[in-house]
Motif scaffolding. Structure first.
Motif, PDB file in Angstrom:
ATOM      1  N   ALA A 231      49.198  37.869  78.880  1.00 10.23           N
ATOM      2  CA  ALA A 231      50.162  38.950  78.663  1.00 10.23           C
ATOM      3  C   ALA A 231      50.230  39.323  77.189  1.00 10.23           C
ATOM      4  CB  ALA A 231      51.542  38.525  79.174  1.00 10.23           C
ATOM      5  N   LEU A 232      50.215  38.335  76.317  1.00  4.04           N
ATOM      6  CA  LEU A 232      50.251  38.601  74.879  1.00  4.04           C
ATOM      7  C   LEU A 232      48.988  39.321  74.422  1.00  4.04           C
ATOM      8  CD1 LEU A 232      51.765  35.223  73.621  1.00  4.04           C
ATOM      9  CD2 LEU A 232      52.856  37.476  73.491  1.00  4.04           C
ATOM     10  N   GLN A 233      47.879  38.997  75.061  1.00  2.00           N
ATOM     11  CA  GLN A 233      46.625  39.661  74.708  1.00  2.00           C
ATOM     12  C   GLN A 233      46.706  41.157  74.990  1.00  2.00           C
ATOM     13  OE1 GLN A 233      43.131  38.079  76.705  1.00  2.00           O
ATOM     14  NE2 GLN A 233      41.972  38.192  74.806  1.00  2.00           N
ATOM     15  N   TYR A 234      47.331  41.534  76.097  1.00  2.00           N
ATOM     16  CA  TYR A 234      47.497  42.954  76.414  1.00  2.00           C
ATOM     17  C   TYR A 234      48.450  43.620  75.425  1.00  2.00           C
ATOM     18  CZ  TYR A 234      48.153  47.210  79.124  1.00  2.00           C
ATOM     19  OH  TYR A 234      48.186  48.529  79.509  1.00  2.00           O
ATOM     20  N   LEU A 235      49.410  42.867  74.921  1.00  2.74           N
ATOM     21  CA  LEU A 235      50.382  43.417  73.975  1.00  2.74           C
ATOM     22  C   LEU A 235      49.724  43.809  72.650  1.00  2.74           C
ATOM     23  CD1 LEU A 235      53.425  44.023  73.602  1.00  2.74           C
ATOM     24  CD2 LEU A 235      53.671  41.709  72.686  1.00  2.74           C
ATOM     25  N   THR A 236      48.586  43.213  72.326  1.00  2.96           N
ATOM     26  CA  THR A 236      47.919  43.538  71.063  1.00  2.96           C
ATOM     27  C   THR A 236      47.367  44.961  71.043  1.00  2.96           C
ATOM     28  OG1 THR A 236      45.773  42.633  71.810  1.00  2.96           O
ATOM     29  CG2 THR A 236      47.280  41.131  70.669  1.00  2.96           C
ATOM     30  N   PHE A 237      47.429  45.677  72.172  1.00  2.67           N
ATOM     31  CA  PHE A 237      46.987  47.072  72.195  1.00  2.67           C
ATOM     32  C   PHE A 237      47.785  47.925  71.215  1.00  2.67           C
ATOM     33  CE2 PHE A 237      44.757  47.620  76.575  1.00  2.67           C
ATOM     34  CZ  PHE A 237      43.881  46.615  76.227  1.00  2.67           C
ATOM     35  N   THR A 238      49.056  47.581  71.018  1.00  2.00           N
ATOM     36  CA  THR A 238      49.887  48.314  70.059  1.00  2.00           C
ATOM     37  C   THR A 238      50.458  47.405  68.986  1.00  2.00           C
ATOM     38  OG1 THR A 238      51.872  48.034  71.436  1.00  2.00           O
ATOM     39  CG2 THR A 238      50.563  50.035  71.786  1.00  2.00           C
ATOM     40  N   ARG A 239      50.099  46.118  69.001  1.00  2.00           N
ATOM     41  CA  ARG A 239      50.635  45.167  68.043  1.00  2.00           C
ATOM     42  C   ARG A 239      49.516  44.389  67.344  1.00  2.00           C
ATOM     43  NH1 ARG A 239      56.065  43.934  68.454  1.00  2.00           N
ATOM     44  NH2 ARG A 239      55.627  42.852  66.497  1.00  2.00           N
ATOM     45  N   PRO A 240      48.757  45.040  66.453  1.00  6.06           N
ATOM     46  CA  PRO A 240      47.705  44.324  65.733  1.00  6.06           C
ATOM     47  C   PRO A 240      48.247  43.211  64.841  1.00  6.06           C
ATOM     48  CG  PRO A 240      48.047  46.512  64.793  1.00  6.06           C
ATOM     49  CD  PRO A 240      48.802  46.472  66.080  1.00  6.06           C
TER      50      PRO A 240
END
Length: 450
Positions: A231-240
């Motif tokens: 889930a955190l990996q998907y969050l990196t789409f807008t959170r570099p």
């Protein structure tokens, strides 16, 4: 006895919204779904759209056929505000959609097959498709309406208006600025982890050495670890700003230890105080690419591989970033840095080709900033050294683009090397500075609290 009403003292009346939205549970079998009116209607609409779009063709079954099984998959779909999306969007087979838009003058992008380009005179349109979701951008409202009429006449679709939500990403427009956020998704991760009331931290990862395998202290719930890490990996789409921290925990999904679990929890504690943060993009007339690249030599304690990271800007907007462990061991810091340079140059080549297909070719060289003098020297020096033969392909790849004038490799002092945020844990002051340089901030004032 005097009352407050007698003295004209009144308390503002607080109104409560007592309306509730009933979410029908997800059925476990198609038979159960057919017995539920809400799911029955959804299935009927989906099936009707498949028939209308001629998604398949019935043929006689032969004994030599390899039958591919199909199945119903039931899932709730939510809007950016968390409410249930009850719109009914059936979709056509991808190839049929492709054939149809090509007939109407679109061309399929070679650098990204999900992107279709319409360019005729002053009329320009970009159409991006992902499964059953579409983004359509046009040079005029008249062109948009004409294309929507054409598409709606052939496929079962609905115009949802200006872009506000796509693939779980909330899009907010304020003037000439776009704000991309996964606020609701971040809050859901925090809740799933049961960490709503945990103490906040200022950075997603500490400044200690990288995580190592610790077989003597395995975490007792690896399924939860993998679920939250994904889930955190998907969050990196807008959170570099969490890309490096997430990369570190994802390397240990096969056998997580307590130290890895604590590192994952730290990321979530960081998100508690920054859940509403997102990526800001603004209109820019400057069409140029600049990139920053860095490598942390032999940082992995288990494999001694290096971690390389980069970020790429189009004008003032961050459009691409990466934090990744290198696939092989580097024998020097210069070698590790040079492999990082090769990675970002490959990304720049892809972006330049994409802009060319969008009819917006770059006329200037793309700038790559690196803080390793030896790596910069290798990119421009044609002399081959014995100690660099094993990275000959990377050297020739970068040099070729430098000699063509497409890329320039320049020096950047370590203090200002933004890419450091993708390769190592940083002190708070430096982390905050680099995070701001990535345009990761709280939402615009007009949307704060929404």
């Amino acid at each position: 006895m005097r009352t407050r009403a007698m003295d004209g003292i009144t308390k503002p009346k607080q109104l409560f919204n007592l309306n509730t939205t009933s979410i029908v549970p997800i059925p476990k079998t198609p038979h159960l779904a057919l017995s539920t009116p809400e799911w029955y209607d959804t299935m009927q609409n989906k099936f009707s759209a498949l028939i209308k779009n001629e998604t398949w063709e019935l043929v006689p079954r032969r004994s030599d056929m390899n039958i591919i099984r199909s199945m119903w998959l039931f899932k709730h779909k939510f809007r950016s505000d968390g409410s249930l999306n009850v719109t009914k969007q059936g979709w056509a087979w991808y190839q049929r959609f492709t054939d149809f838009v090509l007939q109407y003058g679109f061309t399929q992008c070679k650098t990204d097959n999900s992107l279709f380009i319409y360019h005729h005179g002053h009329d320009v349109a970009y159409l991006l498709i992902y499964v059953d979701d579409i983004i359509l951008t046009t040079s005029s409202d008249q062109l948009r309406q004409r294309l929507m009429t054409i598409l709606a006449g052939e496929f079962a679709m609905k115009d949802l208006g200006p872009l506000s939500y796509f693939l779980g990403i909330s899009v907010t427009r304020t003037g000439d600025t776009l704000f991309l956020s996964q606020h609701a998704y971040a809050k859901d991760i925090i809740h799933r982890a049961g960490m709503d009331s945990y103490k906040l931290v200022a950075t997603p990862i500490d400044t200690q050495s990288k995580l190592a395998n610790e077989p003597d202290s395995l975490f007792d719930d690896p399924t939860t670890y993998r679920s939250l890490a994904g889930a955190l990996q998907y969050l990196t789409f807008t959170r570099p700003d969490i890309a490096y921290a997430v990369q570190q925990i994802c390397m240990h999904m096969h056998s997580p230890c307590m130290a890895h679990w604590n590192a994952l929890k730290r990321i979530i504690r960081y998100l508690q105080g920054t859940a509403d943060y997102g990526l800001h993009l603004r209109s820019s007339s400057a069409l140029s690419i600049r990139a920053y690249t860095d490598a942390d030599w032999a940082g992995c304690p288990d494999t001694r591989r290096s971690t390389s990271g980069y970020c790429v800007y189009l004008g003032d907007n961050l459009i691409s970033w990466s934090s990744k462990r290198q696939s092989t061991i580097s024998r020097s810091s210069a070698e590790a840095e040079y492999r990082g340079v090769a990675n970002v140059v490959a990304e720049i080549c892809w972006l330049r080709n994409l802009l060319l297909e969008l009819h917006r070719p770059l006329t200037k060289a793309s700038l790559v900033y690196c803080d390793n003098v030896s790596a910069i020297y290798l990119s421009g020096n044609p002399v081959q050294h014995q100690r660099t033969k094993h990275i000959e392909l990377d050297i020739h790849f970068v040099r070729e683009h430098v000699q063509k004038g497409l890329v320039r490799i320049l020096h950047m002092p370590s203090r200002f090397q933004i890419a450091d945020i993708f390769t190592k844990g940083l002190p708070r002051v430096l982390f905050d500075d680099f995070r701001s340089s990535l345009s990761i901030r709280s939402p615009p004032a007009s949307t704060a609290g929404v």
